[in-house]
Design an enzyme around this catalytic site. Structure first.
Site, PDB file in Angstrom:
ATOM      1  N   ASN A   1     -13.345   9.900  -0.545  1.00 31.16           N
ATOM      2  CA  ASN A   1     -13.816   9.138  -1.691  1.00 31.16           C
ATOM      3  C   ASN A   1     -13.821   7.667  -1.289  1.00 31.16           C
ATOM      4  OD1 ASN A   1     -13.893  11.488  -3.281  1.00 31.16           O
ATOM      5  ND2 ASN A   1     -11.737  11.260  -3.860  1.00 31.16           N
TER       6      ASN A   1
ATOM      7  N   CYS B   1       0.721   3.151   3.353  1.00 27.98           N
ATOM      8  CA  CYS B   1       1.495   2.472   4.396  1.00 27.98           C
ATOM      9  C   CYS B   1       2.989   2.708   4.171  1.00 27.98           C
ATOM     10  CB  CYS B   1       1.191   0.972   4.413  1.00 27.98           C
ATOM     11  SG  CYS B   1      -0.382   0.566   5.191  1.00 27.98           S
TER      12      CYS B   1
ATOM     13  N   ASP C   1      -0.813  16.563  -1.146  1.00 24.81           N
ATOM     14  CA  ASP C   1      -1.170  15.700  -2.267  1.00 24.81           C
ATOM     15  C   ASP C   1      -0.185  15.942  -3.427  1.00 24.81           C
ATOM     16  OD1 ASP C   1      -4.054  14.141  -3.162  1.00 24.81           O
ATOM     17  OD2 ASP C   1      -2.663  14.718  -4.757  1.00 24.81           O
TER      18      ASP C   1
ATOM     19  N   THR D   1      -8.976   5.943  -5.399  1.00 24.44           N
ATOM     20  CA  THR D   1      -7.932   5.300  -6.208  1.00 24.44           C
ATOM     21  C   THR D   1      -6.871   4.626  -5.345  1.00 24.44           C
ATOM     22  OG1 THR D   1      -6.677   7.373  -6.345  1.00 24.44           O
ATOM     23  CG2 THR D   1      -8.221   6.923  -8.138  1.00 24.44           C
TER      24      THR D   1
ATOM     25  N   HIS E   1      -6.462   2.829   0.945  1.00 26.95           N
ATOM     26  CA  HIS E   1      -6.092   3.063   2.355  1.00 26.95           C
ATOM     27  C   HIS E   1      -6.858   4.332   2.722  1.00 26.95           C
ATOM     28  CE1 HIS E   1      -2.749   3.283   5.629  1.00 26.95           C
ATOM     29  NE2 HIS E   1      -3.643   4.246   5.903  1.00 26.95           N
TER      30      HIS E   1
ATOM     31  N   HIS F   1      -8.407   7.703   3.577  1.00 29.88           N
ATOM     32  CA  HIS F   1      -7.800   9.035   3.661  1.00 29.88           C
ATOM     33  C   HIS F   1      -8.860  10.079   3.405  1.00 29.88           C
ATOM     34  CE1 HIS F   1      -7.511   7.642  -0.485  1.00 29.88           C
ATOM     35  NE2 HIS F   1      -7.628   8.904  -0.865  1.00 29.88           N
TER      36      HIS F   1
ATOM     37  N   HIS G   1      -3.681   0.624   8.663  1.00 31.47           N
ATOM     38  CA  HIS G   1      -4.248   0.343   7.333  1.00 31.47           C
ATOM     39  C   HIS G   1      -5.719  -0.027   7.466  1.00 31.47           C
ATOM     40  CE1 HIS G   1      -4.251  -0.761   3.070  1.00 31.47           C
ATOM     41  NE2 HIS G   1      -5.108  -1.702   3.456  1.00 31.47           N
TER      42      HIS G   1
ATOM     43  N   GLY H   1     -14.823   7.348  -6.414  1.00 30.52           N
ATOM     44  CA  GLY H   1     -13.597   7.914  -6.977  1.00 30.52           C
ATOM     45  C   GLY H   1     -12.338   7.583  -6.184  1.00 30.52           C
TER      46      GLY H   1
ATOM     47  N   CYS I   1       0.822  -1.208   0.000  1.00 30.31           N
ATOM     48  CA  CYS I   1       0.000   0.000   0.000  1.00 30.31           C
ATOM     49  C   CYS I   1       0.867   1.275   0.000  1.00 30.31           C
ATOM     50  CB  CYS I   1      -0.899  -0.038   1.241  1.00 30.31           C
ATOM     51  SG  CYS I   1      -1.753   1.488   1.564  1.00 30.31           S
TER      52      CYS I   1
HETATM   53  P1  AMP Z   1      -8.374   9.102  -3.897  1.00 29.55           P
HETATM   54  O1  AMP Z   1      -8.629   9.235  -5.362  1.00 29.55           O
HETATM   55  O2  AMP Z   1      -9.451   9.691  -3.036  1.00 29.55           O
HETATM   56  O3  AMP Z   1      -8.054   7.670  -3.511  1.00 29.55           O
HETATM   57  O4  AMP Z   1      -7.113  10.000  -3.580  1.00 29.55           O
HETATM   58  C1  AMP Z   1      -5.792   9.572  -3.732  1.00 29.55           C
HETATM   59  C2  AMP Z   1      -4.943  10.812  -3.741  1.00 29.55           C
HETATM   60  O5  AMP Z   1      -3.622  10.445  -3.457  1.00 29.55           O
HETATM   61  C3  AMP Z   1      -4.934  11.552  -5.081  1.00 29.55           C
HETATM   62  O6  AMP Z   1      -5.373  12.903  -4.880  1.00 29.55           O
HETATM   63  C4  AMP Z   1      -3.473  11.487  -5.508  1.00 29.55           C
HETATM   64  O7  AMP Z   1      -3.033  12.650  -6.171  1.00 29.55           O
HETATM   65  C5  AMP Z   1      -2.760  11.270  -4.201  1.00 29.55           C
HETATM   66  N1  AMP Z   1      -1.466  10.592  -4.258  1.00 29.55           N
HETATM   67  C6  AMP Z   1      -1.150   9.482  -4.949  1.00 29.55           C
HETATM   68  N2  AMP Z   1       0.120   9.117  -4.714  1.00 29.55           N
HETATM   69  C7  AMP Z   1       0.624  10.023  -3.855  1.00 29.55           C
HETATM   70  C8  AMP Z   1       1.897  10.213  -3.236  1.00 29.55           C
HETATM   71  N3  AMP Z   1       2.925   9.375  -3.453  1.00 29.55           N
HETATM   72  N4  AMP Z   1       2.070  11.277  -2.421  1.00 29.55           N
HETATM   73  C9  AMP Z   1       1.041  12.144  -2.195  1.00 29.55           C
HETATM   74  N5  AMP Z   1      -0.184  12.017  -2.732  1.00 29.55           N
HETATM   75  C10 AMP Z   1      -0.392  10.980  -3.554  1.00 29.55           C
HETATM   76 ZN    ZN Z   2      -2.165   1.067   3.802  1.00 30.22          ZN
END
Ligand code: AMP
Ligand code: ZN
Length: 116
Positions: A89, A9, A32, A97, A100, A102, A48, A95, A6
């Site tokens: 999300n 994580c 972000d 992606t 984990h 957040h 997690h 939405g 993850c």
């Molecule tokens: P979600 O689509 O709600 O799952 O949000 C995932 C968020 O994580 C997106 O806004 C991505 O831009 C962000 N993201 C993905 N990888 C990283 C990373 N390595 N560091 C910081 N943010 C990230």
């Molecule tokens: Zn995780």
């Protein structure tokens, strides 16, 4: 996805670098990587939990702590007076992606409603 693969994580474990805005024993807040607003911070429990679908009664404390921390960060970053948005999300249609849990703290511009 299991916790060892993850991204969040790995960020918590410092195996992937990130810009840390706040950290305590329960959560981490990072910038972000692909900001959707002038201020875009992710609040992530260190434990997690895959999504909001998986939370249980015992997680109520951490969920409250995330909201309180979002409020404090918003004040500290100077976006609280004009207002901001805190978003989770959940799942494919929500939405999500990264699997984990957040919360997004978005601010620094006026938000539209309803979200897309
Ligand atoms: P979600 O689509 O709600 O799952 O949000 C995932 C968020 O994580 C997106 O806004 C991505 O831009 C962000 N993201 C993905 N990888 C990283 C990373 N390595 N560091 C910081 N943010 C990230
Ligand atoms: Zn995780």
């Amino acid at each position: 996805m299991n916790a060892s693969e993850c991204i969040f994580c790995k960020i918590v474990a410092r195996e992937i670098s990130s810009k840390i805005v706040y950290e305590d024993e329960k959560i981490i807040a990072i910038e972000d990587i692909n900001p959707a607003a002038p201020l875009h911070i992710l609040l992530i429990p260190k434990q997690h939990i895959a999504s909001l679908n998986e939370v249980e009664e015992q997680d109520a404390g951490i969920l409250g702590h995330i909201q309180l921390t979002a409020s404090r960060i918003a004040k500290k970053k100077g976006i609280s007076k004009k207002g901001y948005r805190v978003v989770n999300n959940c799942g494919v249609w929500g939405g999500q992606t990264i699997a984990h849990l957040h919360y997004h703290l978005l601010g620094g511009r006026e938000m539209a409603w309803p979200p897309g």
